[in-house]
Design a protein around this motif. Structure first.
Motif, PDB file in Angstrom:
ATOM      1  N   ARG A 199       0.845  -1.201   0.000  1.00  0.00           N
ATOM      2  CA  ARG A 199       0.000   0.000   0.000  1.00  0.00           C
ATOM      3  C   ARG A 199       0.875   1.243   0.000  1.00  0.00           C
ATOM      4  O   ARG A 199       1.827   1.363   0.773  1.00  0.00           O
ATOM      5  CB  ARG A 199      -0.915  -0.005   1.208  1.00  0.00           C
ATOM      6  CG  ARG A 199      -1.916   1.158   1.233  1.00  0.00           C
ATOM      7  CD  ARG A 199      -2.802   1.101   2.467  1.00  0.00           C
ATOM      8  NE  ARG A 199      -3.744   2.211   2.484  1.00  0.00           N
ATOM      9  CZ  ARG A 199      -3.451   3.446   2.908  1.00  0.00           C
ATOM     10  NH1 ARG A 199      -2.218   3.706   3.351  1.00  0.00           N
ATOM     11  NH2 ARG A 199      -4.359   4.400   2.887  1.00  0.00           N
ATOM     12  N   SER A 202      -3.829   6.552  -0.977  1.00  0.00           N
ATOM     13  CA  SER A 202      -5.217   6.438  -1.416  1.00  0.00           C
ATOM     14  C   SER A 202      -5.570   7.650  -2.263  1.00  0.00           C
ATOM     15  O   SER A 202      -4.928   8.707  -2.186  1.00  0.00           O
ATOM     16  CB  SER A 202      -6.163   6.335  -0.216  1.00  0.00           C
ATOM     17  OG  SER A 202      -6.072   7.494   0.581  1.00  0.00           O
ATOM     18  N   GLU A 207      -7.858   2.605  -2.016  1.00  0.00           N
ATOM     19  CA  GLU A 207      -6.512   2.225  -1.588  1.00  0.00           C
ATOM     20  C   GLU A 207      -5.647   1.854  -2.791  1.00  0.00           C
ATOM     21  O   GLU A 207      -5.995   0.963  -3.569  1.00  0.00           O
ATOM     22  CB  GLU A 207      -6.586   1.045  -0.621  1.00  0.00           C
ATOM     23  CG  GLU A 207      -7.454   1.300   0.604  1.00  0.00           C
ATOM     24  CD  GLU A 207      -6.928   2.449   1.435  1.00  0.00           C
ATOM     25  OE1 GLU A 207      -5.709   2.486   1.706  1.00  0.00           O
ATOM     26  OE2 GLU A 207      -7.732   3.343   1.780  1.00  0.00           O
ATOM     27  N   TYR A 209      -1.964   0.573  -4.407  1.00  0.00           N
ATOM     28  CA  TYR A 209      -0.846  -0.301  -4.061  1.00  0.00           C
ATOM     29  C   TYR A 209       0.166  -0.318  -5.210  1.00  0.00           C
ATOM     30  O   TYR A 209      -0.165   0.009  -6.355  1.00  0.00           O
ATOM     31  CB  TYR A 209      -1.326  -1.737  -3.834  1.00  0.00           C
ATOM     32  CG  TYR A 209      -2.176  -1.938  -2.608  1.00  0.00           C
ATOM     33  CD1 TYR A 209      -1.707  -2.670  -1.525  1.00  0.00           C
ATOM     34  CD2 TYR A 209      -3.461  -1.403  -2.520  1.00  0.00           C
ATOM     35  CE1 TYR A 209      -2.485  -2.871  -0.391  1.00  0.00           C
ATOM     36  CE2 TYR A 209      -4.251  -1.600  -1.400  1.00  0.00           C
ATOM     37  CZ  TYR A 209      -3.756  -2.333  -0.345  1.00  0.00           C
ATOM     38  OH  TYR A 209      -4.523  -2.535   0.768  1.00  0.00           O
TER      39      TYR A 209
END
Length: 546
Positions: A199, A202, A207, A209
């Motif tokens: 991660r 955001s 979210e 990654y």
């Protein structure tokens, strides 16, 4: 110089015909499963797909296979796959017919059955370009696990516009999607995946990654986005990975090579590496397996539909050839042994069509408890049995054409293409053992015994062999404590449901011959071993493509 011989007794190619209007078993299956369905669009599609122009596109897309360009001439990494123009013509037709994600946005009745029939018809023409079409169909509902991504991409996935260019999704009228699940060390065991997701923040899509790792099978790498699996801190998770980022830059996906496959030549299947590629979480961390199972259900439906379409085309080619080719004083189609082979193939093809369309009906009625359970049970059953029968079917149909069927040239060269394609649907999205195991898991959902009994009930009393099998299935299901006989159970459930469907959709000659051979034991171990009491002429006449 005088000619050494005159060319005669060579059949005219099967071209310029309507694949839908000439397919009586498919039309009857649609009447039974979706009686309110308007089929005019299928008729138009069937006429287009049977044309010489589209047949030429199918041939050229397979002859001129995709070519990978990892770099441009200046040394910049581009990772692009070049396709022949015929590939794009086929893709445009498939998308324009709504065979991709359009069913999820359709408002009319029986959208999934309608789409299933179109998918089968297109498979008769050219199956391999349908890989990105099938994956787009499968992943579209899974995107609901990320509401923001679904809001942006959903309308584009159901659009009837095909745009092959690599540019941001917002600049395109329509998009397609692929999947990346398996890795070198895992195959079907996706829990063994090693690709990592870290991660990094955001944004509007939730979210975000960075993905690092690889995929051993990454089909249709020119799609606009992919759903992939990767290991996140909470476990295996599902991610949305676009090909081009919003700023117009290419995501960090490097195509290592294209697979050199037995068949499926027009489709680009690849191996890729992710080098810190940007992706967004779909669903919850650690819940990647349920996500992949949901998508796998839809692609497994397409495996059954696709093999059924290939069976129909192989049968049509065999019927076309034997009706025109003479040997030993009369057309092949009038020779008793050839009649037996052709009628047997016709039974298998119609039964496959009946089961595949029945399965599609279940996805149109997911608000009904019985239909939800039948979708869960019949998906592995249909995928297992129809696809297992495909390769044997193609070999026998090819033999009807003799040496002409074995060559790659001309219209009859389609048979060789079908033969090479047949094993794919059986392997892709879970081979036979995976399907048998999935059936066992499905039998533990709800009252499976009652659901199967309910499905067979309308045909009870039609045939004694079907009644015996239906009577035996409940005890066998309840006693299935180990895996060792799971494949046999999957076979018998498939045969019972096929027989019950034929009893409700096909003439009595078809139903009785199917039950006597497949259920009653009046059959050998190869096609063409039906009993002498069968009405061969009636069965063959029903199957004729004209």
């Amino acid at each position: 110089m005088d000619a050494t011989h005159e060319v005669f007794n060579q059949p005219a190619p099967l071209t310029g015909y309507n694949l839908f209007e000439s397919n009586r078993p498919l039309r009857d299956a649609l009447k039974f499963n979706a009686p309110q369905l308007h089929t005019a669009a299928l008729g138009h599609l069937g006429a287009a797909l049977g044309s010489a122009e589209m047949q030429a596109h199918a041939r050229l897309a397979n002859i001129h296979a995709p070519v990978l360009h990892t770099h441009d001439r200046f040394g910049r990494r581009i990772d692009e796959v070049e396709f022949h123009p015929s590939y794009h013509a086929l893709m445009s037709t498939a998308v324009g017919a709504g065979l991709h994600g359009a069913a999820w946005a359709a408002s009319g009745p029986s959208a999934h059955v309608h789409r299933a029939a179109g998918f089968m018809l297109f498979t008769e023409l050219e199956p391999s370009i349908l890989c990105p079409i099938s994956m787009t169909y499968a992943v579209a509902p899974a995107l609901r696990g990320n509401a923001a991504v679904h809001a942006d991409w959903g309308p584009k996935l159901s659009s009837l516009w095909y745009d092959p260019s690599l540019q941001p999704w917002s600049d395109k009228p329509g998009v397609t999607m692929g999947m990346g699940m398996t890795e070198k060390q895992g195959g079907s065991d996706v829990r063994a995946n090693t690709t990592r997701a870290v991660r990094v923040g955001s944004d509007a899509w939730g979210e975000r990654y960075e993905i690092t790792g690889h995929k051993w099978f990454f089909s249709a790498p020119m799609c606009d986005a992919f759903l992939i699996l990767a290991q996140a801190p909470a476990g295996l998770s599902c991610f949305f990975l676009p090909r081009v980022l919003d700023d117009g830059s290419r995501n960090a996906i490097q195509i290592q090579r294209l697979k050199d496959k037995l068949g499926n030549k027009a489709n680009a299947s690849s191996e890729v590496e992710f080098r810190g590629a940007s992706a967004w979480l779909v669903g919850e961390e650690g819940r990647g397996v349920p996500q992949i199972l949901e998508m796998g259900t839809m692609t497994r439906l397409d495996c059954a539909l696709g093999t059924s379409g290939l069976m129909r085309q192989a049968l049509s080619l065999a019927l076309n050839h034997t009706a025109q080719r003479s040997a030993f004083g009369k057309p092949l189609i009038e020779q008793p042994l050839m009649k037996n082979v052709l009628a047997d193939l016709a039974l298998e093809s119609e039964a496959a069509t009946a089961l595949a369309i029945r399965l599609a009906r279940a996805f149109d009625h997911q608000d009904d408890e019985h239909e939800r359970l039948m979708a869960r049970l019949l998906t592995p059953v249909a995928k297992f049995w129809i696809c297992k029968r495909g390769s044997l079917f193609a070999q026998e149909a090819m033999e009807c054409l003799g040496g002409n069927g074995y060559v790659e040239e001309g219209g009859e060269g389609v048979m060789a293409r079908i033969y090479r394609e047949m094993p794919l649907n059986s392997i892709w999205e879970g081979a036979g053992n995976i399907m048998a195991l999935d059936l066992l898991r499905g039998l533990r959902k709800g009252d499976a015994v009652a659901a199967i009994a309910h499905e067979l009930a309308p045909a009870r009393g039609t045939d004694a062999a079907l009644d015996r099998l239906a009577d035996a299935l409940p005890a066998r299901i309840e006693a299935m404590a180990t895996e060792i006989e799971a494949r046999r159970l999957a076979q018998d459930v498939a045969l019972a449901v096929q027989a019950a469907l034929l009893a409700q959709t096909a003439p009595g000659d078809v139903t009785s011959a199917f039950c006597a051979s497949r259920l009653g034991g009046d059959w050998g171990h190869v096609f063409g071993t039906l009993g002498s009491s069968v009405d061969f002429d009636a069965i063959i006449s029903r199957a004729q493509p004209h």
